[in-house]
Design a protein around this motif. Structure first.
Motif, short mmCIF file in Angstrom:
data_model
loop_
_atom_site.label_atom_id
_atom_site.label_comp_id
_atom_site.label_asym_id
_atom_site.label_seq_id
_atom_site.Cartn_x
_atom_site.Cartn_y
_atom_site.Cartn_z
N PRO A 52 49.31 41.03 42.01
CA PRO A 52 48.02 40.59 41.48
C PRO A 52 47.94 39.07 41.36
CG PRO A 52 49.45 41.31 39.70
CD PRO A 52 50.20 41.57 40.97
N CYS A 53 46.70 38.59 41.14
CA CYS A 53 46.54 37.16 40.88
C CYS A 53 47.32 36.80 39.62
CB CYS A 53 45.05 36.83 40.72
SG CYS A 53 44.76 35.09 40.44
N ALA A 54 47.08 37.58 38.55
CA ALA A 54 47.67 37.25 37.25
C ALA A 54 48.37 38.46 36.63
CB ALA A 54 46.58 36.77 36.29
N LEU A 76 57.40 40.21 44.85
CA LEU A 76 56.26 40.38 43.95
C LEU A 76 55.66 39.02 43.59
CD1 LEU A 76 54.59 42.28 42.04
CD2 LEU A 76 56.33 41.79 40.28
N ARG A 77 54.33 38.92 43.66
CA ARG A 77 53.64 37.72 43.18
C ARG A 77 52.87 38.05 41.91
NH1 ARG A 77 48.94 34.61 44.65
NH2 ARG A 77 48.62 34.94 42.42
N GLY A 78 52.47 37.00 41.17
CA GLY A 78 51.66 37.21 39.96
C GLY A 78 51.77 35.95 39.12
N PHE A 81 51.14 31.72 34.29
CA PHE A 81 50.39 30.51 33.91
C PHE A 81 49.33 30.31 35.00
CE2 PHE A 81 54.57 30.07 32.07
CZ PHE A 81 54.33 29.56 30.79
N LYS A 82 48.07 30.32 34.63
CA LYS A 82 47.00 30.26 35.63
C LYS A 82 46.24 28.94 35.56
CE LYS A 82 46.19 32.75 38.16
NZ LYS A 82 46.87 32.90 39.48
N PRO A 83 46.15 28.22 36.69
CA PRO A 83 45.39 26.97 36.72
C PRO A 83 43.93 27.27 37.03
CG PRO A 83 46.44 27.32 38.83
CD PRO A 83 46.73 28.54 37.99
N SER A 222 44.17 35.72 51.04
CA SER A 222 43.33 36.13 49.91
C SER A 222 42.50 34.97 49.39
CB SER A 222 44.21 36.69 48.78
OG SER A 222 44.97 37.77 49.25
N HIS A 223 43.17 33.84 49.06
CA HIS A 223 42.43 32.68 48.56
C HIS A 223 41.66 31.99 49.68
CE1 HIS A 223 45.27 33.42 45.30
NE2 HIS A 223 44.31 32.95 44.53
N ALA A 224 42.20 32.02 50.89
CA ALA A 224 41.54 31.34 52.00
C ALA A 224 40.19 31.99 52.31
CB ALA A 224 42.43 31.37 53.24
N VAL A 248 49.70 37.92 49.56
CA VAL A 248 48.43 38.64 49.48
C VAL A 248 48.22 39.16 48.07
CG1 VAL A 248 47.06 40.53 50.46
CG2 VAL A 248 48.79 39.43 51.85
N GLU A 249 46.97 39.05 47.58
CA GLU A 249 46.66 39.59 46.26
C GLU A 249 46.28 41.07 46.35
OE1 GLU A 249 45.64 35.57 43.73
OE2 GLU A 249 43.97 36.91 44.17
N VAL A 250 46.98 41.87 45.53
CA VAL A 250 46.76 43.32 45.46
C VAL A 250 46.68 43.68 43.98
CG1 VAL A 250 47.67 45.61 46.04
CG2 VAL A 250 48.16 43.66 47.55
N CYS A 259 41.20 38.17 36.85
CA CYS A 259 41.26 36.96 37.66
C CYS A 259 41.22 37.35 39.14
CB CYS A 259 42.59 36.29 37.33
SG CYS A 259 42.93 34.78 38.16
N ASP A 260 40.31 36.76 39.90
CA ASP A 260 40.27 36.95 41.37
C ASP A 260 40.15 38.42 41.81
OD1 ASP A 260 40.24 34.28 41.98
OD2 ASP A 260 42.34 34.15 42.57
N GLY A 261 39.51 39.26 40.98
CA GLY A 261 39.39 40.68 41.34
C GLY A 261 38.61 40.90 42.62
N SER A 262 37.63 40.04 42.89
CA SER A 262 36.76 40.30 44.05
C SER A 262 37.48 40.09 45.38
CB SER A 262 35.52 39.41 43.99
OG SER A 262 35.92 38.06 44.06
N GLN A 263 38.63 39.42 45.35
CA GLN A 263 39.37 39.23 46.61
C GLN A 263 40.62 40.10 46.70
OE1 GLN A 263 40.08 35.02 46.24
NE2 GLN A 263 42.17 35.26 45.55
N ALA A 264 40.90 40.86 45.64
CA ALA A 264 42.14 41.66 45.65
C ALA A 264 41.99 42.89 46.54
CB ALA A 264 42.48 42.10 44.23
MN MN Z 1 44.44 34.13 42.64
#
Ligand code: MN
Ligand code: PEP
Length: 294
Positions: A52-54, A76-78, A81-83, A222-224, A248-250, A259-264
Motif C-alpha cells: 500500500p501507499c501507507a 513489501l512497500r508501505g 512517514f508520509k510526505p 503507480s505514481h507516474a 507498485v501500490e496495491v 492515501c493514494d487509493g485511486s491509483q492502488a
Molecule cells: Mn503513494
C-alpha cells in the motif's frame, strides 16, 4: 517474481562519464547488483516491490503483506512517514506504523522498504528497515542523502518530478560519496504539459540512467500514471525495456485507503499483472516473424 530471460539490455560503454565517478558506468565494469534482504536488483531477474501507499493499521498492513507476498511480490512497500502535499492529509503512523510493517513483512518472510523523511529519523528507523526509500520530494535533500550514505542499508532513490536524469544521478553520487553505493534508482514520473495521467512516465530517462550508471533502475508506474487500468501495461513495458523491476501500490480495498487509493491496484488486478508479466515474452509474437515463410 523472477524472469531469468530478461537481463538489462545495456552493454559496456566505451568511455566513463566524468560527472559520475562513483555511480557511473565504467568500461569493462559490470552493473551493480543491489540486494534488499535477499532479493537482487540489477542482475538477470526482474524484481517486484508491492504494497500500500501507507501503513494504516496493523490489520491492514498484515492483510496487504499476506496478499502481495502470496501473489509473488519480492519486497513489501508501505509508508509509515508520509510526505503529503497538503498538511491536512493523513501523515502516516510514524514509528508505530514501522513496527506494524516490520511484523507484517516478517510474517510473510519478505523484506521491506519504507520512506525516510529526514536525517534525524535515519538512526531510529535503521534497525527496522531492509531498505530506505528517498521520496521524490526529498531527492535533493543533501543532509538526508549524506545521512543515508553513512548507513549500510540499500537506498531506493526516487527521481524528483522536476529533476533531469543527470540531477538524479548526481543525487545518487551524493549518497555514494558519503560511503554507501547500495543504491537503486526509481523513475516515478515527471511533470510535463499533459494532465491526463498523474505525471509523465519517462521510460527513456530511466533507460538513460541505466545506460549511464551502474545502478539498477526500476519504475513506479503507480505514481507516474495514477490510473489502475494503465499500470499493468506500463509494468509490462518496464519488463520489455530491460529495466530492473517495479514498485507498485496495491491495497486490499482501495476505496477505503487513507492515501493514494485511486491509483492502488486491487489484489486481483495485481495477480493479473503478475500473470501477464510472466507470460509477456510468449504473449506478443512479432507479426512479421510469424508470417515469414521458412
Ligand atoms: Mn503513494
Ligand atoms: C510513495 O511512494 O508513496 C511516494 C510518496 O512516492 P513519491 O515520493 O514518488 O511521490
Amino acid at each position: 517474481m523472477r524472469n531469468p530471460e530478461s537481463g538489462p539490455a545495456c552493454t559496456a560503454i566505451a568511455t566513463a562519464d566524468p560527472r559520475f565517478p562513483k555511480v557511473g558506468r565504467r568500461p569493462g565494469v559490470e552493473s551493480h547488483v543491489v540486494h534488499i534482504g535477499d532479493v537482487p536488483f540489477g542482475g538477470k531477474g526482474f524484481a517486484v516491490i508491492a504494497g500500500p501507499c501507507a501503513v494504516e493499521s496493523a490489520t491492514m498492513i498484515h492483510d496487504a503483506a499476506q496478499r502481495v507476498a502470496t501473489l509473488g511480490a519480492d519486497v513489501l512497500r508501505g509508508g509509515a512517514f508520509k510526505p503529503r502535499t497538503s498538511p491536512y492529509s493523513f501523515q502516516g503512523l510514524g514509528l508505530d506504523g514501522l513496527s506494524m510493517m516490520r511484523e507484517a513483512a516478517d510474517a510473510q518472510g519478505i523484506p521491506l522498504v519504507t520512506e525516510v523523511l529526514s536525517p534525524e529519523l535515519v538512526e531510529a528507523m535503521d534497525p527496522h528497515v531492509d531498505a530506505f526509500q528517498v521520496g521524490a520530494r526529498n531527492m535533493q535533500n543533501m543532509a538526508l542523502l549524506q545521512a543515508l550514505g553513512e548507513t549500510d542499508k540499500p537506498v531506493l532513490l526516487k527521481r524528483n518530478f522536476g529533476a533531469t536524469a543527470t540531477e538524479w544521478l548526481l543525487a545518487a553520487e551524493h549518497i555514494a560519496t558519503a560511503g554507501n553505493d547500495r543504491i537503486i534508482l526509481c523513475e516515478r514520473g515527471i511533470r510535463s504539459f499533459g494532465d491526463e495521467t498523474r505525471f509523465t512516465l519517462d521510460i527513456a530517462g530511466a533507460l538513460w540512467a541505466q545506460d549511464r550508471s551502474r545502478l539498477p533502475v526500476i519504475i513506479d508506474p503507480s505514481h507516474a500514471i495514477g490510473l489502475p487500468a494503465l499500470i499493468p501495461r506500463a509494468a509490462a513495458a518496464t519488463l520489455a525495456a530491460g529495466l530492473d523491476g517495479l514498485i507498485v501500490e496495491v491495497h486490499p480495498t482501495p476505496a477505503d485507503a487513507l492515501c493514494d487509493g485511486s491509483q492502488a491496484l486491487t489484489p486481483d488486478q495485481f495477480d493479473a499483472m503478475m500473470a501477464d508479466l510472466e507470460t509477456l515474452a510468449a504473449r506478443r509474437p512479432l507479426i512479421a516473424r510469424e508470417n515469414r515463410q521458412p
